[in-house]
Design an enzyme around this catalytic site. Structure first.
Site, PDB file in Angstrom:
ATOM      1  N   HIS A  82       0.822  -1.212   0.000  1.00  0.00           N
ATOM      2  CA  HIS A  82       0.000   0.000   0.000  1.00  0.00           C
ATOM      3  C   HIS A  82       0.870   1.282   0.000  1.00  0.00           C
ATOM      4  O   HIS A  82       0.833   2.065  -0.939  1.00  0.00           O
ATOM      5  CB  HIS A  82      -0.882   0.046   1.254  1.00  0.00           C
ATOM      6  CG  HIS A  82      -1.726  -1.160   1.503  1.00  0.00           C
ATOM      7  ND1 HIS A  82      -2.802  -1.512   0.706  1.00  0.00           N
ATOM      8  CD2 HIS A  82      -1.660  -2.098   2.474  1.00  0.00           C
ATOM      9  CE1 HIS A  82      -3.363  -2.610   1.184  1.00  0.00           C
ATOM     10  NE2 HIS A  82      -2.696  -2.992   2.258  1.00  0.00           N
TER      11      HIS A  82
HETATM   12  O1  RIB Z   1      -5.152   0.085   4.735  1.00  0.00           O
HETATM   13  C1  RIB Z   1      -3.753   0.075   4.515  1.00  0.00           C
HETATM   14  C2  RIB Z   1      -3.093   1.146   5.316  1.00  0.00           C
HETATM   15  O2  RIB Z   1      -3.330   0.914   6.707  1.00  0.00           O
HETATM   16  C3  RIB Z   1      -1.564   1.154   5.157  1.00  0.00           C
HETATM   17  O3  RIB Z   1      -1.076   2.451   5.345  1.00  0.00           O
HETATM   18  C4  RIB Z   1      -1.106   0.280   6.286  1.00  0.00           C
HETATM   19  O4  RIB Z   1       0.205   0.601   6.733  1.00  0.00           O
HETATM   20  C5  RIB Z   1      -2.099   0.650   7.348  1.00  0.00           C
HETATM   21  O5  RIB Z   1      -1.652   1.840   7.981  1.00  0.00           O
END
Ligand code: RIB
Ligand code: CA
Length: 314
Positions: free
Chosen positions: A241
């Site tokens: 992500h």
């Molecule tokens: O949903 C994914 C996000 O939530 C990413 O930033 C992961 O590190 C968590 O913080």
């Protein structure tokens, strides 16, 4: 010309890879790393951010502690995804480098006030509490921000923490509403695109085969972090992500999306934290975000391998 950035983060294994990628990018000038409560409590995110910097051989990076809870709500954490420490998958020594004495929100405000217009990019990759607090405390900083490039939200992919909400937005929806409503150029990396940036065995094994502390950390972190998505989505690996934000800053052509209106649900218990993305333009609400949907995954993973492998390490 390097791009001045402040990374706001809640490390987290995917945050770690984003920070490593940024440290391997001469195109970026990291003014500081500000920590926020999210994946794990603030006390751990500030330790984790420093562990990552020292692992990369960069104890000179300034790390700041920010907000330890959302603006209005009780903190929701994600140990079920990231483990008890937030960086499970590898054991790293406790950090030696100090936290900066200034709090993260003051650092964000002071850095922007001292800067020229549109000169600093904010890269939030956790809940938006620090960013929203800075904007509330010092509205005059808005024109100094070149762009906010954040990881958060979801539309086609729907939620990962509730049926409709992605974690970063869900933890502090009021903060997200402030950021999305600030009129600052905004680029969003939602689950729609980050779920297409999924690690695959050969890529992970390439890092493990390097045999360095850094290579083993990348393999260990992704090997731990992938459990949740493999179980829930049947994915082949871990969705990276947060690195999508940094990859966009280095190579924007890896991504494509639409400039649309995105509003945040802050009242319905059923859909709290949902990013209501007007992807099909069915409302007359003004566009406020470039909402990404597609990625050149081969190019993305090649970039990560190239840049992270080149880091000096401890
Ligand atoms: O949903 C994914 C996000 O939530 C990413 O930033 C992961 O590190 C968590 O913080
Ligand atoms: Ca994160």
């Amino acid at each position: 010309m390097t791009r001045k950035i402040i990374i706001d983060t809640d490390p987290g294994q995917d945050d770690a890879l984003a920070i490593l990628l940024a440290l391997g990018a001469p195109e970026l000038d990291i003014l500081g790393i500000t920590c926020v409560a999210g994946n794990v409590p603030l006390a751990l995110t500030t330790i984790n951010a420093r562990k990552i910097c020292e692992l990369a051989g960069r104890p000179d990076i300034k790390v700041f502690a920010g907000c330890d809870r959302p603006l209005e709500r009780t903190l929701v954490t994600a140990e079920h995804v990231h483990g008890k420490t937030g960086l499970d998958g590898v054991d790293l020594p406790e950090p030696m480098m100090p936290l900066q004495p200034e709090d993260a929100v003051s650092f964000i405000i002071d850095s922007l006030r001292a800067a020229s217009d549109r000169s600093i990019t904010l890269v939030p990759i956790g809940p938006l509490t620090n960013i929203a607090t800075a904007l509330q405390r010092a509205p005059d900083i808005a024109p100094k921000i070149a762009e906010i490039v954040l990881m958060g939200g979801a539309y086609f992919e729907v939620g990962n923490i509730t049926p409709t909400a992605e974690f970063n937005i869900y933890v502090d929806p009021e903060a997200a509403q402030i950021v999305f409503g600030a009129g600052i150029p905004l680029t969003v990396m939602p689950l729609d695109v980050t779920h297409k940036a999924v690690t695959y065995p050969e890529w992970v094994e390439g890092f493990r085969a390097q045999g360095t502390e850094l290579g083993l950390a990348v393999a260990g972190w992704t090997g731990f972090f992938e459990r949740f998505d493999k179980e829930k989505y049947g994915s082949q690996g871990a969705p990276l992500h947060d690195p999508c934000t940094i990859a966009y800053l280095i190579a924007p052509d890896l991504f494509s999306g639409r400039h649309i209106n995105v509003e945040i649900e802050v009242s319905s218990p059923l859909t709290l934290g949902m990013t209501v993305a007007d992807w099909w333009g069915v409302t007359d609400r003004a566009a406020n975000a470039t909402f990404m949907k597609d990625i050149d995954a081969n190019g993305f993973f090649a970039l990560l391998t190239e840049r992270i492998s080149a880091l000096p390490g401890r």
